[in-house]
Enzyme design. Structure first.
Site: not given
Ligand code: GAL
Length: 755
Positions: A179, A248
């Site tokens: 991320e 995710e």
């Protein structure tokens, strides 16, 4: 001649097998050995369970219809000190991957090595912070050198164990960074240079399988940028030739001490999966599929509980979380049925009504799959498709095999619901040992002028750092006669602080918010006893922060006498931050100012005076968690065992209960501290940190967020602490507890978790 022929055959077959297996991708999907695949994946982090649990967890993942197990690689677990590696026990990464392979599943290896993951320091070893010139996650040489070294270490290890798919292994994908997009956005040019470097570096390692960079819109080719979140249907990869992947999908959320337990209804999870797939998505990973336990001091992000249950399809203890697991298994079976249509066509979308969509995948091959969606959160819908009418509950999607047979609807849950119970199976006979507040004269203290940042002193070898000082009070001070206590104010960067004045925990009893909540519960008989215990909740001399605001201020009237007074402050860290950029600037502990107000002179500043430091507890340095260490001190027994006393070690031995149900310690009655069983660190406990927040009735319909379906407000954020069966022998197990501020050990029970 014959031998030559044989050799040729061997050489030829070797060449063939090394080029036969391959993993690539196109705009539709990950392609394994020439075949596009719709892949269902689940996160299981190997150090969050024990190697003895791994085969069963992996089997449950396989039975649940997964194709892939996804895990991060935990740098600080593998390299606790520079160049000293650990790949043993719960950190035996290769063993974990081989078990996944034996079960016939693939692996998505997220090397990071920054992982976030509610893991201490986001996975970074704390020693990295003290490498000269270090600046984390940016275009910084010392950081890049360390990151590359570790990434290469892991990739080379995987290669030498033949674990990448082209070598015949199960790893079909890797990940570099985690991320990074939002960080890059924040820091600009150096961030951009760093992410480009990270991509090139990873790519240069020639793993033979694709790399992904999650949540990184500008991931350079050939890295695949992917989506993380509760929903991802609107996501598109940054190039038209990359597949749409959901790395995710959050199946629940983590719990923080002081917070309630988040849950996520399975109907909404299934809905998020199907919305993604019907919009041309081809890879979904459940984060977490098994959350597990943050053993020892591995929990990070501040104030994260030892339990990392996450409301995942397999619960913390390795039991099926039903109906979540079963409903998702049914979903995966439906997706498998329609996989041929999904991988060979793009969806045609029509809009039959408000909040309604139909997605049809109809390749030339003749296969056909349709998705009927009702996005309305309140009303069910009747939808006609072909010659059939279908009933759709609110906020649901039906999957039609052959564009006809409804094989799954996200809101029609057929899997059974099961309830879990914690049944007491044993109590303990305790012995206690009192840890005294140290003296600045002790050999292992370090005297310095002024206040020092905690991590810099402890290097995270312990949660605990003592700040010790002496203050002189003149016999002429007015407060000695007028009874007006001077006020000691201590500012700390966190996370918890116990203040002792002349060896006594400072402050006075007060009714805690936790106690008030408990009082309200008096009406329920089962809470009566608990309430009585909480009546004596010794929330004195102690302050703590929270995940949102780790900083704290201690400000209380303190009892001082004429002459020399001893101030001993035990500053406690509760996991190190796991998100952000500048980990090198991260601070913990008492940074000041520290003042004493109400003296004849007015306010005295104690910030810059001499402070002595002691890292960790005496019990830690004596290794009380080992039998040898424990025999080095005198323990009190029977009626002498300390009750409600701060800084107390408790020990006992117990036999393993018969059966194979998972076990836990019910820590209600205790305050805050750490637990060890047979020398293994179970983790931090803190049942007196009560869940604040709102726990409203939760509907599966409508947009989900992590605060929507909270449970157990007013109860301890975490009451039970998992003790893995494999840590126990039949008899004579050694249990050790350190209690910081005072508890009632007789209330601790061993429980088994049953369905
Ligand atoms: C994500 C992160 C994960 C985990 C998750 C929350 O943003 O990538 O590592 O921290 O949030 O559980």
């Amino acid at each position: 001649m014959k031998i030559l022929l044989l050799l040729l055959v061997i050489v030829f077959s070797c060449v063939c097998s090394s080029i036969k297996a391959s993993v690539t991708y196109d705009d539709k999907a990950i392609i394994i050995n020439g075949k596009r695949r719709i892949l269902m994946s689940g996160s299981i982090h190997y150090p969050r369970s024990t190697p003895e649990m791994w085969p069963d967890l992996i089997k449950k993942a396989k039975d649940g219809g997964l194709d892939v197990i996804q895990t991060y690689v935990f740098w600080n677990g593998h390299e606790p000190s520079p160049g000293k590696y650990n790949f043993e026990g719960r950190y035996d990464l290769a063993k974990f991957i081989k078990l996944v392979q034996q079960a016939g599943l693939y692996v998505h290896l997220r090397i990071g090595p920054y992982v976030c993951a509610e893991w201490n320091f986001g996975g970074f070893p704390v020693w990295l912070k003290y490498v000269p010139g270090m600046s984390f996650r940016t275009d910084n040489e010392p950081f890049k050198i360390a990151m590359q070294r570790f990434t290469e270490k892991i990739v080379n290890m995987m290669k030498s164990e033949k674990l990448f798919e082209p070598q015949g292994g199960p790893i079909i994908m890797s990940q570099i960074e985690n991320e990074y997009g939002p960080v890059e956005w924040e820091i600009g040019a150096p961030g951009k240079a760093y992410s480009k470097w990270a991509a090139q570096m990873a790519n240069g390692l020639k793993t033979g399988v694709p790399w992904i960079m999650c949540k990184q819109e500008d991931a350079p080719d050939p890295m695949i940028d992917t989506c993380n979140g509760f929903y991802c249907e609107k996501f598109t990869p940054n190039k038209p030739y990359k597949p749409k992947m959901f790395t995710e999908l959050w199946t629940g959320w983590f719990t923080e001490f002081g917070g309630p337990i988040p849950t996520r209804p399975v109907q909404d999870i299934a809905y998020a999966v199907v919305r993604f797939i019907q919009n041309n998505g081809s890879f979904v990973n459940y984060y977490m599929y098994h959350g597990g336990t943050n053993f020892g001091r591995t929990a990070g992000g501040l104030f994260i509980t030892t339990s990392y249950d996450y409301d995942a399809p397999i619960d913390e203890y390795g039991l099926l979380n039903e109906p979540k697991w079963g409903h998702l298994r049914d979903l995966h079976a439906a997706i498998k049925l329609i996989e041929p249509a999904l991988v060979s066509a793009y969806p045609k979308v029509t809009y039959p009504g408000k909040n309604q969509e139909i997605h049809v995948f109809q390749p030339k091959s003749g296969a056909c799959a349709a998705f009927l969606s009702n996005f309305d959160p309140n009303f069910s819908a009747k939808m006609k498709f072909g010659n059939t009418q279908y009933n759709l509950p609110p906020w649901s999607i039906s999957i039609l095999h052959n564009c006809k047979d409804e094989v799954f609807n996200t809101a029609k849950v057929k899997a059974p619901t099961t309830q879990k119970k914690m049944t007491p199976v044993g109590q303990f006979k305790w012995q206690s040992y009192n840890e005294e507040t140290p003296s600045s004269e002790d050999r292992d203290t370090l005297a310095m002028k002024g206040l020092y940042e905690q991590l810099n002193v402890t290097r995270d070898a312990s949660d605990y750092l003592w700040y010790l000082a002496e203050i002189n009070i003149s016999p002429r001070e007015h407060f000695l006669t007028n009874g007006q206590l001077p006020v000691l104010t201590v500012m700390s960067a966190g996370h918890a602080l116990h203040v002792f004045i002349n060896n006594q925990l400072a402050g006075k009893y007060h009714i805690s918010r936790a106690f008030k909540t408990k009082l309200l519960r008096l009406v329920y008989k089962q809470y009566m006893i608990l309430t009585v215990v909480c009546l004596f909740d010794p929330v004195i001399g102690t302050v703590w922060g929270s995940l949102k605001n780790p900083k704290l201020t201690f400000s209380q009237g303190v009892k001082l006498r004429a002459g020399v007074n001893k101030i001993s402050m035990l500053s406690v860290s509760v996991g190190l931050a796991n998100v952000g950029t500048h980990f090198e600037t991260y601070n913990v502990g008492v940074l000041g100012p520290i003042t004493l107000k109400g003296l004849n002179e007015g306010t005295r500043d104690l910030t810059k005076q001499k402070w002595s430091y002691k890292v960790g507890l005496k019990g830690e340095s004596l290794s009380l968690h080992t039998l040898d260490g424990s025999s080095s001190v005198e323990w009190l027994q029977g009626s002498l065992v300390a009750q409600k006393q701060p800084l107390t070690w408790y020990k006992t031995t117990f036999n393993a209960p018969a059966g194979n149900e998972p076990l836990a310690l019910d820590m209600n009655g205790m305050g805050k501290g750490e637990i060890w069983v047979n020398g293994e660190a179970v983790g931090r406990y803190w049942p007196t940190n009560i869940a604040h927040g709102s726990c409203n009735k939760c509907s599966y319909t409508g947009i989900y967020n992590e605060n929507k379906c909270n449970r157990y407000c007013g109860d301890p954020s975490q009451r039970w602490y998992h003790v893995p069966r494999s840590w126990l022998r039949p008899t004579g197990n050694y249990l050790l507890i350190f209690e910081e501020w005072g508890g009632t050990p007789d209330w601790i029970t061993l429980v088994k978790r049953t369905i």
